[in-house]
Write an enzyme that holds these catalytic residues in place. Structure first.
Site, mmCIF file in Angstrom:
data_model
loop_
_atom_site.group_PDB
_atom_site.id
_atom_site.type_symbol
_atom_site.label_atom_id
_atom_site.label_comp_id
_atom_site.label_asym_id
_atom_site.label_seq_id
_atom_site.Cartn_x
_atom_site.Cartn_y
_atom_site.Cartn_z
ATOM 1 N N ASP A 82 0.853 -1.192 0.000
ATOM 2 C CA ASP A 82 0.000 0.000 0.000
ATOM 3 C C ASP A 82 0.892 1.248 0.000
ATOM 4 O O ASP A 82 1.784 1.374 0.842
ATOM 5 C CB ASP A 82 -0.873 -0.042 1.270
ATOM 6 C CG ASP A 82 -2.032 0.926 1.231
ATOM 7 O OD1 ASP A 82 -2.446 1.326 0.126
ATOM 8 O OD2 ASP A 82 -2.553 1.272 2.322
ATOM 9 N N HIS A 83 0.666 2.154 -0.925
ATOM 10 C CA HIS A 83 1.391 3.431 -0.988
ATOM 11 C C HIS A 83 2.917 3.318 -0.983
ATOM 12 O O HIS A 83 3.581 4.020 -0.211
ATOM 13 C CB HIS A 83 0.953 4.366 0.152
ATOM 14 C CG HIS A 83 -0.474 4.801 0.039
ATOM 15 N ND1 HIS A 83 -0.894 5.759 -0.853
ATOM 16 C CD2 HIS A 83 -1.584 4.377 0.698
ATOM 17 C CE1 HIS A 83 -2.213 5.922 -0.730
ATOM 18 N NE2 HIS A 83 -2.649 5.091 0.194
ATOM 19 N N GLY A 211 -9.125 5.672 1.201
ATOM 20 C CA GLY A 211 -9.810 6.458 2.226
ATOM 21 C C GLY A 211 -11.276 6.092 2.299
ATOM 22 O O GLY A 211 -12.143 6.962 2.399
ATOM 23 N N ALA A 212 -11.550 4.788 2.288
ATOM 24 C CA ALA A 212 -12.944 4.347 2.131
ATOM 25 C C ALA A 212 -13.574 3.811 3.415
ATOM 26 O O ALA A 212 -14.580 3.118 3.367
ATOM 27 C CB ALA A 212 -13.022 3.304 1.022
ATOM 28 N N ASN A 253 -10.222 0.439 -0.257
ATOM 29 C CA ASN A 253 -9.198 0.310 0.797
ATOM 30 C C ASN A 253 -9.732 0.696 2.166
ATOM 31 O O ASN A 253 -10.204 1.822 2.356
ATOM 32 C CB ASN A 253 -8.014 1.231 0.490
ATOM 33 C CG ASN A 253 -7.206 0.761 -0.686
ATOM 34 O OD1 ASN A 253 -7.597 -0.166 -1.403
ATOM 35 N ND2 ASN A 253 -6.065 1.390 -0.906
HETATM 36 C C1 PGH Z 1 -6.475 3.512 2.662
HETATM 37 C C2 PGH Z 1 -7.294 3.381 3.926
HETATM 38 N N1 PGH Z 1 -5.303 2.829 2.606
HETATM 39 O O1 PGH Z 1 -4.535 2.888 1.529
HETATM 40 O O2 PGH Z 1 -6.791 4.206 1.716
HETATM 41 O O3 PGH Z 1 -8.238 4.421 4.095
HETATM 42 O O4 PGH Z 1 -8.178 5.513 6.337
HETATM 43 O O5 PGH Z 1 -10.306 5.304 5.104
HETATM 44 O O6 PGH Z 1 -9.276 3.311 6.081
HETATM 45 P P1 PGH Z 1 -9.035 4.640 5.487
HETATM 46 ZN ZN ZN Z 2 -4.677 4.806 0.737
HETATM 47 CA CA CA Z 3 -0.875 9.723 -2.454
#
Ligand code: PGH
Ligand code: ZN
Ligand code: CA
Length: 307
Positions: A82-83, A211-212, A253
């Site tokens: 992730d990222h 950010g879901a 996510n």
């Molecule tokens: C996310 C997680 N991770 O890559 O995008 O988002 O903070 O909404 O769980 P949340």
């Molecule tokens: Zn994220």
């Molecule tokens: Ca970014």
């Protein structure tokens, strides 16, 4: 099953308009929660490590645990970075056995983001691994931000077409109004669903919603009841998931929701059982509660029953 390449999971999700949940972890319990939830719901699942989580748990430990757990279930499990921000993160994870990686060059200029993503895609594709990239800026949408500022942060469909063509990424994380963490929206939830639809129709590839988390009010209330302090937190409702997925999101996510539930359960047990000091008596119920949250998400995302 052996760990599954995420690209293979996407084919069916993209065709049948559902989303696969990505659940972040950095310890044994969150991983067990995700894998067991997937098995029970007959759902594909993506478990994800950030570079911070890798540092915390050790890459070899975490990959070995994930592999071993995946082998014991009948549903596909993908291990995703992730990222990732540097090409070295990508190489390290691909070499260690991850079956998907994200290169996040969203803070660079368009040309630099393309070049970085291109490099990541070449490396990962060479080893048969698929790549997620990010275009646009996530970030809290404040009520006082004006429309032009908001637009400038969100993913531009024309740029997305060029970006995907030139970078060779397999999936794209789009900025459509969500942000990471517990404080996503000040007023009403303002996700640009039309933008998802437009980008999807132009690209056709799987789109990812970061950010879901929903930021469940009950978890927040319980944290605050037992000594925590989390105020004004807000996230996505079930309706938002449905609309986002209908418009073309195939990966969602979720990290914050798991952390909130975990914290809520731990705080309550520590309060209720002052004489307890067996870690399993704290961590076990927290794990089970996280698993229930993940199962609920799998239903909402439509991935339940798809494995
Ligand atoms: C996310 C997680 N991770 O890559 O995008 O988002 O903070 O909404 O769980 P949340
Ligand atoms: Zn994220
Ligand atoms: Ca970014």
């Amino acid at each position: 099953m052996p760990l599954e390449i995420l690209g293979r999971m996407y084919e069916k999700a993209n065709r049948e308009y559902y989303a696969i949940g990505q659940f972040n972890f950095s310890n044994l319990e969150f991983l067990q929660a995700a894998v067991e939830a997937a098995e029970e719901m007959k759902s594909p699942v993506i478990v994800a490590l950030s570079t911070g989580a890798i540092k915390y748990g050790g890459i070899k430990n975490l990959v070995a645990l994930t592999r071993t757990m995946a082998e014991q279930v009948s549903v596909p499990v993908a291990l995703h970075l992730d990222h990732g921000e540097k090409i070295d993160d990508i190489k390290r994870c691909v070499d260690a056995g991850f079956t998907s990686v994200m290169i996040d060059g969203s803070h660079h200029s368009l040309d630099e983001n393309i070049a970085l993503t291109r490099q990541a895609a070449e490396y990962a594709h060479g080893k048969g691994i698929t790549v997620e990239a990010e275009l646009g800026r996530l970030g809290g949408i404040e009520d006082d931000i004006n429309v032009d500022e908001r637009d400038a942060r969100l993913t531009d469909p024309d740029e997305a077409v060029r970006f995907v063509k030139e970078s060779g990424c397999d999936a794209l994380a789009v900025a459509v109004g969500t942000s990471h963490g517990a404080y996503k929206f000040k007023g009403e939830n303002r996700i640009d669903f039309d933008r998802i639809k437009t980008i999807k129709s132009r690209l056709g590839i799987p789109l990812v919603l970061h950010g879901a988390s929903s930021v469940d009010a009950q978890s927040v209330a319980q944290i605050n009841e037992y000594g925590g302090k989390i105020e004004g937190a807000k996230g996505l409702d079930a309706e938002s998931y449905a609309r986002a997925i209908k418009n073309g999101i195939n990966k969602v996510n979720i990290d914050t929701d798991l952390r909130l539930k975990w914290t809520a359960v731990l705080r309550k047990i520590m309060h209720d059982k002052p004489g307890e000091f067996d870690p399993r008596k704290f961590l076990g119920p927290a794990r089970d509660a996280v698993k229930e949250i993940i199962k609920e998400k799998m239903k909402l995302l439509g991935s339940a029953g798809k494995a």
